[in-house]
Write an enzyme that holds these catalytic residues in place. Structure first.
Site, mmCIF file in Angstrom:
data_model
loop_
_atom_site.group_PDB
_atom_site.id
_atom_site.type_symbol
_atom_site.label_atom_id
_atom_site.label_comp_id
_atom_site.label_asym_id
_atom_site.label_seq_id
_atom_site.Cartn_x
_atom_site.Cartn_y
_atom_site.Cartn_z
ATOM 1 C CG ASP A 140 -3.340 2.333 -4.542
ATOM 2 O OD1 ASP A 140 -2.796 1.266 -4.866
ATOM 3 O OD2 ASP A 140 -3.093 3.414 -5.078
ATOM 4 C CE LYS A 190 -3.307 -3.435 -5.646
ATOM 5 N NZ LYS A 190 -2.974 -3.424 -4.268
ATOM 6 C CB CYS A 191 -3.101 3.794 -8.225
ATOM 7 S SG CYS A 191 -2.628 5.192 -9.237
ATOM 8 N N PRO A 192 -5.604 3.974 -10.567
ATOM 9 C CG PRO A 192 -6.354 5.081 -12.503
ATOM 10 C CD PRO A 192 -5.860 3.745 -12.000
#
Lengths: 165, 76
Positions: free
Chosen positions: B41, B14-16
């Site tokens: 993502d 997932k981000c980041p």
């Protein structure tokens, strides 16, 4: 009209332009914002709170900025300073009983810090941890690790350390 | 795709994190290297464009690959 005048004048202008480009390139190389990494500017974050969710936000911003090539400085003070703690058997020896008690009541390290909301004595954080693992969201210690790997500068308030050990 | 292409599989991250992986790869490999990163993502498409714009690396291609997005980047 002299046949040589045209080319000679052009050659002169070209030399002048070349010199100008070289000067500009040298100037650009000296400017920090135009560095080879493409980084522009820097980010400074003051971490005052010692709560998991707030620190998570701070480290997410830090990692984003670092990934974009910016310099990141993080200053940890007061409750925020407690996340940099690392317990050792010797750490209690040179401190007063009051400092030791304070250290005992505070989270021992970053993985022990509570949520600011819905902590429910650890139940909320436990649920959050399970959800994050399921969704593949990075946890706080690894976000810290990434920030350090990417070159973030961490500063810790010495006065806070004196209070919290 | 040339053999020297550096592959990064950031699917499931997932981000980041995908962008962190890009930044780490940027530090490891010299200019001119070709990088292919796979991520699923939701923010990745806009993130990778912004990353290339800001860091001055060249986004060669951005395409759907199965359920993920594949970005091909030339490091500058």
């Amino acid at each position: 009209m002299n046949k040589e005048a045209g080319p000679a004048r052009l050659a002169g202008e070209l030399a002048a332009l070349r010199e100008r480009v070289a000067r500009l390139e040298a100037l650009q190389a000296e400017t920090p914002s135009g560095s080879a990494s493409g980084g522009t500017g820097s980010v400074s974050i003051v971490c005052f709170s010692g709560e998991w969710d707030r620190l998570f936000a701070a480290f997410t911003i830090a990692n984003g900025a670092l990934a974009l090539g910016q310099d990141v400085h993080m200053f940890f003070t007061f409750w925020g300073a407690t996340v940099l703690r690392k317990k050792s058997v010797w750490s209690g020896l040179h401190r007063s009983w009051l400092q030791n008690l304070m250290g005992l009541l505070l989270p021992a390290n970053v993985s022990r810090v509570p949520l600011s909301k819905m902590h429910f004595g650890g139940l909320g954080k436990w649920m959050m941890g399970i959800l994050m693992k399921q969704k593949g969201v990075e946890d706080l210690p690894s976000l810290m690790e990434h920030a350090r790997d990417l070159g973030a500068k961490f500063y810790c308030c010495d006065t806070s350390l004196d209070l919290f050990g | 795709m040339p053999d020297s292409t550096i592959l990064i599989d950031a699917r499931g991250l997932k981000c980041p994190r995908p962008i962190i992986e890009l930044a780490k790869a940027r530090r490891q490999h010299p200019s001119g290297s070709i990088l292919r990163i796979l991520a699923d993502d939701l923010a990745f498409e806009s993130d990778v464009r912004a990353w290339c714009d800001t860091t001055g690396n060249l986004l060669v291609a951005l395409e759907a690959d199965g359920g993920a997005i594949a970005a091909t980047i030339e490091l500058r």
